[in-house]
Design a protein around this motif. Structure first.
Motif, PDB file in Angstrom:
ATOM      1  N   UNK A  19     146.495 108.072 -43.232  1.00 50.68           N
ATOM      2  CA  UNK A  19     147.352 108.556 -42.362  1.00 50.68           C
ATOM      3  C   UNK A  19     146.613 108.754 -41.206  1.00 50.68           C
ATOM      4  N   UNK A  20     145.104 109.534 -41.319  1.00 52.01           N
ATOM      5  CA  UNK A  20     144.677 109.722 -39.745  1.00 52.01           C
ATOM      6  C   UNK A  20     144.311 108.587 -39.292  1.00 52.01           C
ATOM      7  N   UNK A  21     143.915 107.747 -39.992  1.00 57.71           N
ATOM      8  CA  UNK A  21     143.448 106.326 -39.203  1.00 57.71           C
ATOM      9  C   UNK A  21     144.484 105.731 -38.516  1.00 57.71           C
ATOM     10  N   UNK A  22     145.790 105.782 -38.909  1.00 55.63           N
ATOM     11  CA  UNK A  22     146.988 105.400 -38.121  1.00 55.63           C
ATOM     12  C   UNK A  22     147.184 106.155 -37.180  1.00 55.63           C
ATOM     13  N   UNK A  23     147.440 107.408 -37.209  1.00 53.15           N
ATOM     14  CA  UNK A  23     147.312 108.478 -36.213  1.00 53.15           C
ATOM     15  C   UNK A  23     146.528 107.952 -34.994  1.00 53.15           C
ATOM     16  N   UNK A  24     145.175 108.088 -35.412  1.00 57.67           N
ATOM     17  CA  UNK A  24     144.153 107.800 -34.336  1.00 57.67           C
ATOM     18  C   UNK A  24     144.411 106.317 -33.402  1.00 57.67           C
ATOM     19  N   UNK A  25     144.737 105.350 -34.223  1.00 57.61           N
ATOM     20  CA  UNK A  25     145.278 104.160 -33.833  1.00 57.61           C
ATOM     21  C   UNK A  25     146.147 104.279 -32.741  1.00 57.61           C
TER      22      UNK A  25
END
Length: 249
Positions: A19-25
């Motif tokens: 989820x954090x990776x998608x948010x960072x993207x």
């Protein structure tokens, strides 16, 4: 006239890191195009319909999927319709695309892959033949870059499974086998690849500058047509784009 908001639609995962990776993207994309919201079609929320209901003004939905299956062909259009939002464009999904193949090759190199090592493209899989065709196209694009055949394995749906492909390659004499994770972010599917028996597993596509630019390009192409559509007739433009929606799981 304000620029359309971007709604980045991903699958969803229970992995906090995913989820954090998608948010960072999404954060990286927002620095280039402005307001960017994240929605998920499965596992967690908010849903695309919920995000769209909360937006004023036009919106561009970008399906962050690597192949076009049920989620892109069915879930995303349904969510757009259910939202009741009057001005939405849906872009093509992210994959397959030569940009993704370049990122996959870089991730393989980071995992220790060298020319001559066998490559297995690991995709989530789908029961939709259109999605499987997209995966084959993604493998072909990567094969052009690694200058070798890229074998396909699936993590969840469809056959063959990744561990079976790895075993078959070793039985055929390939000394080193590496898995290219054809997944957007970390999660259960990616973690399963660690048990596939390969010499190395590349990281998911994740937050990469080329991937950010691909998302921005998807948005800008549709945002421009959204502006033109409003000048000539917004309602008919939205109906045309809904008929053109391109999916992926």
């Amino acid at each position: 006239m304000s620029a359309p908001s971007l709604v980045l639609v991903a699958h969803g995962t229970r992995s906090t890191r995913g989820v954090d990776m998608v948010a960072a993207l999404a954060d990286e994309v927002s620095s280039a195009v402005g307001t960017t919201r994240v929605a998920f079609v499965d596992v967690l929320g908010p849903s695309p319909a919920e995000v769209l209901r909360d937006l004023d003004g036009p919106a561009v939905v970008v399906p962050a999927f690597l192949a076009s299956g049920y989620h892109v062909h069915t879930d995303v259009p349904r969510e757009v319709a259910d939202s009741g939002h009057p001005d939405v464009r849906v872009t093509a999904a992210l994959g397959p695309d030569p940009v993704l193949a370049r990122v996959l090759r870089q991730r393989l190199r980071e995992a220790g892959w060298r020319p001559g090592d066998a490559v297995v493209l690991a995709a989530a899989g789908s029961s939709d033949p259109r999605a499987l065709a997209d995966v084959r196209r993604g493998a072909a694009l990567l094969a052009e870059l690694v200058e070798d055949r890229v074998h396909i394995g699936y993590v969840a749906t469809a056959q063959p499974r990744v561990p079976d492909v790895v075993r078959r390659l070793r039985a055929g004499g390939r000394r080193r086998v590496f898995v290219a994770s054809y997944l957007l972010a970390d999660g259960l599917f990616h973690r399963r690849l660690g048990d596939a028996g390969a010499d190395g597993v590349a990281q998911p596509l994740g937050v990469h500058p080329d991937l950010v630019r691909l998302l921005v390009d998807r948005y800008r192409g549709s945002a421009q047509s959204t502006h033109e559509g409003r000048v000539s007739g917004a309602a008919s433009a939205v109906r045309r784009d809904r008929r053109r929606v391109l999916p992926v799981r």
